[in-house]
Design a protein around this motif. Structure first.
Motif, PDB file in Angstrom:
ATOM      1  N   SER A   1     -34.015  53.060  11.482  1.00 36.57           N
ATOM      2  CA  SER A   1     -34.298  53.674  12.789  1.00 36.57           C
ATOM      3  C   SER A   1     -33.025  54.264  13.389  1.00 36.57           C
ATOM      4  CB  SER A   1     -34.925  52.650  13.738  1.00 36.57           C
ATOM      5  OG  SER A   1     -33.994  51.644  14.082  1.00 36.57           O
TER       6      SER A   1
ATOM      7  N   LEU B   1     -32.470  58.263  14.293  1.00 37.88           N
ATOM      8  CA  LEU B   1     -32.035  58.814  15.584  1.00 37.88           C
ATOM      9  C   LEU B   1     -30.860  59.766  15.396  1.00 37.88           C
ATOM     10  CD1 LEU B   1     -32.197  55.849  18.123  1.00 37.88           C
ATOM     11  CD2 LEU B   1     -33.580  57.928  18.104  1.00 37.88           C
TER      12      LEU B   1
ATOM     13  N   SER C   1     -40.881  47.067  18.382  1.00 39.47           N
ATOM     14  CA  SER C   1     -39.917  47.853  19.170  1.00 39.47           C
ATOM     15  C   SER C   1     -39.193  48.865  18.283  1.00 39.47           C
ATOM     16  CB  SER C   1     -38.882  46.929  19.829  1.00 39.47           C
ATOM     17  OG  SER C   1     -39.517  46.040  20.719  1.00 39.47           O
ATOM     18  N   ILE C   2     -38.784  48.409  17.102  1.00 40.08           N
ATOM     19  CA  ILE C   2     -38.052  49.301  16.205  1.00 40.08           C
ATOM     20  C   ILE C   2     -38.967  50.430  15.719  1.00 40.08           C
ATOM     21  CG2 ILE C   2     -36.815  49.465  14.003  1.00 40.08           C
ATOM     22  CD1 ILE C   2     -35.882  46.564  14.446  1.00 40.08           C
TER      23      ILE C   2
ATOM     24  N   ARG D   1     -41.291  51.786  17.405  1.00 39.43           N
ATOM     25  CA  ARG D   1     -41.405  52.778  18.482  1.00 39.43           C
ATOM     26  C   ARG D   1     -40.146  53.637  18.601  1.00 39.43           C
ATOM     27  NH1 ARG D   1     -42.185  50.108  23.408  1.00 39.43           N
ATOM     28  NH2 ARG D   1     -41.826  48.114  22.409  1.00 39.43           N
ATOM     29  N   ILE D   2     -38.997  53.054  18.252  1.00 36.56           N
ATOM     30  CA  ILE D   2     -37.758  53.847  18.232  1.00 36.56           C
ATOM     31  C   ILE D   2     -37.869  54.920  17.141  1.00 36.56           C
ATOM     32  CG2 ILE D   2     -35.280  53.755  17.707  1.00 36.56           C
ATOM     33  CD1 ILE D   2     -35.438  50.812  18.917  1.00 36.56           C
TER      34      ILE D   2
ATOM     35  N   ASP E   1     -40.598  56.195  15.990  1.00 36.61           N
ATOM     36  CA  ASP E   1     -41.557  57.202  16.454  1.00 36.61           C
ATOM     37  C   ASP E   1     -40.901  58.203  17.408  1.00 36.61           C
ATOM     38  OD1 ASP E   1     -43.688  56.299  15.023  1.00 36.61           O
ATOM     39  OD2 ASP E   1     -44.647  55.238  16.680  1.00 36.61           O
ATOM     40  N   ALA E   2     -40.040  57.685  18.259  1.00 32.91           N
ATOM     41  CA  ALA E   2     -39.358  58.572  19.214  1.00 32.91           C
ATOM     42  C   ALA E   2     -38.438  59.536  18.466  1.00 32.91           C
ATOM     43  CB  ALA E   2     -38.572  57.744  20.233  1.00 32.91           C
TER      44      ALA E   2
ATOM     45  N   ASP F   1     -40.500  62.284  17.085  1.00 33.87           N
ATOM     46  CA  ASP F   1     -40.889  63.275  18.093  1.00 33.87           C
ATOM     47  C   ASP F   1     -39.743  64.232  18.405  1.00 33.87           C
ATOM     48  OD1 ASP F   1     -43.391  62.253  18.231  1.00 33.87           O
ATOM     49  OD2 ASP F   1     -43.080  61.103  20.064  1.00 33.87           O
ATOM     50  N   ILE F   2     -38.514  63.721  18.353  1.00 32.07           N
ATOM     51  CA  ILE F   2     -37.358  64.593  18.587  1.00 32.07           C
ATOM     52  C   ILE F   2     -37.239  65.593  17.431  1.00 32.07           C
ATOM     53  CG2 ILE F   2     -34.824  64.637  18.748  1.00 32.07           C
ATOM     54  CD1 ILE F   2     -35.042  61.909  20.238  1.00 32.07           C
TER      55      ILE F   2
ATOM     56  N   ASP G   1     -39.587  66.563  15.587  1.00 37.12           N
ATOM     57  CA  ASP G   1     -40.773  67.418  15.640  1.00 37.12           C
ATOM     58  C   ASP G   1     -40.523  68.696  16.439  1.00 37.12           C
ATOM     59  OD1 ASP G   1     -43.648  67.719  15.087  1.00 37.12           O
ATOM     60  OD2 ASP G   1     -43.829  67.585  17.268  1.00 37.12           O
TER      61      ASP G   1
ATOM     62  N   TYR H   1     -29.575  44.647  20.795  1.00 36.37           N
ATOM     63  CA  TYR H   1     -29.404  43.923  19.536  1.00 36.37           C
ATOM     64  C   TYR H   1     -28.323  42.836  19.681  1.00 36.37           C
ATOM     65  CZ  TYR H   1     -32.193  47.448  16.994  1.00 36.37           C
ATOM     66  OH  TYR H   1     -33.195  48.261  16.536  1.00 36.37           O
TER      67      TYR H   1
ATOM     68  N   LYS I   1     -40.131  66.896  26.541  1.00 35.14           N
ATOM     69  CA  LYS I   1     -40.388  66.201  25.277  1.00 35.14           C
ATOM     70  C   LYS I   1     -39.216  65.303  24.876  1.00 35.14           C
ATOM     71  CE  LYS I   1     -42.440  67.418  21.584  1.00 35.14           C
ATOM     72  NZ  LYS I   1     -43.409  67.846  20.554  1.00 35.14           N
ATOM     73  N   ILE I   2     -38.015  65.873  24.945  1.00 36.99           N
ATOM     74  CA  ILE I   2     -36.851  65.100  24.512  1.00 36.99           C
ATOM     75  C   ILE I   2     -36.589  63.950  25.486  1.00 36.99           C
ATOM     76  CG2 ILE I   2     -34.375  65.197  23.996  1.00 36.99           C
ATOM     77  CD1 ILE I   2     -34.752  68.108  23.196  1.00 36.99           C
TER      78      ILE I   2
ATOM     79  N   SER J   1     -38.972  61.196  24.835  1.00 35.35           N
ATOM     80  CA  SER J   1     -38.623  60.424  23.633  1.00 35.35           C
ATOM     81  C   SER J   1     -37.497  59.441  23.931  1.00 35.35           C
ATOM     82  CB  SER J   1     -38.188  61.363  22.502  1.00 35.35           C
ATOM     83  OG  SER J   1     -39.238  62.235  22.151  1.00 35.35           O
ATOM     84  N   ILE J   2     -36.490  59.919  24.659  1.00 39.53           N
ATOM     85  CA  ILE J   2     -35.351  59.040  24.958  1.00 39.53           C
ATOM     86  C   ILE J   2     -35.802  57.895  25.873  1.00 39.53           C
ATOM     87  CG2 ILE J   2     -33.068  58.920  26.025  1.00 39.53           C
ATOM     88  CD1 ILE J   2     -32.617  61.820  25.128  1.00 39.53           C
TER      89      ILE J   2
ATOM     90  N   ARG K   1     -38.636  56.471  25.846  1.00 42.12           N
ATOM     91  CA  ARG K   1     -39.338  55.466  25.033  1.00 42.12           C
ATOM     92  C   ARG K   1     -38.365  54.630  24.202  1.00 42.12           C
ATOM     93  NH1 ARG K   1     -42.830  58.043  21.501  1.00 42.12           N
ATOM     94  NH2 ARG K   1     -42.051  60.074  22.116  1.00 42.12           N
ATOM     95  N   ILE K   2     -37.239  55.251  23.807  1.00 43.56           N
ATOM     96  CA  ILE K   2     -36.205  54.477  23.104  1.00 43.56           C
ATOM     97  C   ILE K   2     -35.639  53.418  24.051  1.00 43.56           C
ATOM     98  CG2 ILE K   2     -33.896  54.619  22.090  1.00 43.56           C
ATOM     99  CD1 ILE K   2     -34.774  57.549  21.206  1.00 43.56           C
TER     100      ILE K   2
ATOM    101  N   ALA L   1     -38.012  50.591  24.385  1.00 44.47           N
ATOM    102  CA  ALA L   1     -37.993  49.718  23.213  1.00 44.47           C
ATOM    103  C   ALA L   1     -36.791  48.774  23.276  1.00 44.47           C
ATOM    104  CB  ALA L   1     -37.964  50.555  21.932  1.00 44.47           C
TER     105      ALA L   1
ATOM    106  N   ASP M   1     -37.613  45.983  25.582  1.00 40.96           N
ATOM    107  CA  ASP M   1     -38.493  44.979  24.981  1.00 40.96           C
ATOM    108  C   ASP M   1     -37.727  44.046  24.055  1.00 40.96           C
ATOM    109  OD1 ASP M   1     -40.623  45.943  26.338  1.00 40.96           O
ATOM    110  OD2 ASP M   1     -41.453  47.113  24.690  1.00 40.96           O
ATOM    111  N   ILE M   2     -36.709  44.590  23.386  1.00 44.62           N
ATOM    112  CA  ILE M   2     -35.891  43.736  22.519  1.00 44.62           C
ATOM    113  C   ILE M   2     -35.100  42.747  23.379  1.00 44.62           C
ATOM    114  CG2 ILE M   2     -33.932  43.725  20.919  1.00 44.62           C
ATOM    115  CD1 ILE M   2     -35.004  46.465  19.849  1.00 44.62           C
TER     116      ILE M   2
END
Lengths: 186, 186
Positions: free
Chosen positions: A15, A19, A77-78, A80-81, A83-84, A87-88, A90, B23, B73-74, B77-78, B80-81, B84, B87-88
């Motif tokens: 992941s 990024l 969580s990872i 979803r990272i 996935d993000a 999308d970037i 994309d 992390y 969009k960007i 995405s960020i 959502r990172i 995540a 959540d960790i």
């Protein structure tokens, strides 16, 4: 490390690479790099599913319940990272022309990711990263190596470089020139 | 860089720092670091909203439409990172005891994030990162500096360090000992 831990570590490393590659694909408008992000996301999805399957299997024993819960939470969580990152990437693949200022804003970031192909007969071929002291000499840190279909994440001093390897490296913007003599064949 | 680009760059840098900290909070079971992730997420949320507001305002002009789309969009995405990462960190804050093997699996990662408080009268106080060549001498790269309520992301050679600064740095696991003489006051 057991199988699950190896999977989680590979997900984390993948992941992070995704990024780095996704932002680089934006900055350089590079569809080849963007496509690698997609390929890596597939790998993350498979690892994520394997972790969930294993966690469900182990959770039947009460002593493993909390561990299974945490593994799923972190793995999710990872995922979803990843996935993000997808999308970037994309944005690049969908051919939306990036406004130069958006590129500039990301370029100003402290991290520049470079991709270098090691040629046969180059100085790096057959040497370990420790022997050649690439990071010390050039300021370029190899974060991953692509060798055919395999990826080596976080190579260390003992990792041997071969002709044909593709190095993904983090370094100052002007280091492309500095690293050139190391990777070109004679 | 205009205001929006500065926001996007700050979002990117903040989300990267959040991941590193999240992390690290897992590996060291450190709630103080986990709480910093929450604080940073709030900053990302506010930047994200500001970017959307600005993009909507500018999209009325047809020539800005694509740019607004990409910025949203960007930025999304960020965001959502960042979520995540939150959540960790949440795993640590919710007092779920981390199975040692989960920690071990993440520790084996190539990146170790360290937090160092610079004491007044230390070797670093009043020097720029360029003058002291910290990265070259110790292998420790400062990725962010917390100075009171402010954050400096991606400090460079010209960044001056002061007593009281909190350095977030990336480096080999054994570098805690190596950096100690640089940050301790006399």
């Amino acid at each position: 490390l057991n199988e699950d831990d190896r999977r989680l570590l590979e997900m984390k490393n993948t992941s992070e690479l995704m990024l780095d590659l996704a932002y680089s694909s934006l900055i350089y408008q590079n569809k080849v790099i963007a496509k690698e992000v997609i390929e890596l996301e597939d790998r993350v999805d498979r690892l994520h599913e394997a972790i969930i399957r294993s966690a469900l299997g182990k959770s039947k024993e009460p002593k493993n319940f909390d561990r299974s819960l945490i593994m799923i939470k972190i793995s999710d969580s990872i995922e979803r990272i990843a996935d993000a990152a997808l999308d970037i990437a994309d944005v690049v693949l969908r051919d939306i022309e990036l406004h130069p200022v958006v590129k500039k804003s990301l370029e100003d970031s402290d991290v520049v990711i470079q991709k270098h192909v090691v040629e046969n007969g180059s100085l790096l071929h057959g040497k370990t990263l420790g022997e050649i002291k690439l990071a010390t000499e050039t300021g370029v840190w190899v974060i991953a190596i692509r060798r055919g279909y395999d990826w080596i994440y976080g190579p260390d001093e003992g990792t041997t470089i071969s002709g044909g390897d593709i190095l993904y490296a983090r370094g100052p913007a002007d280091s492309e020139k500095i690293i050139a003599p190391w990777i070109k064949g004679k």
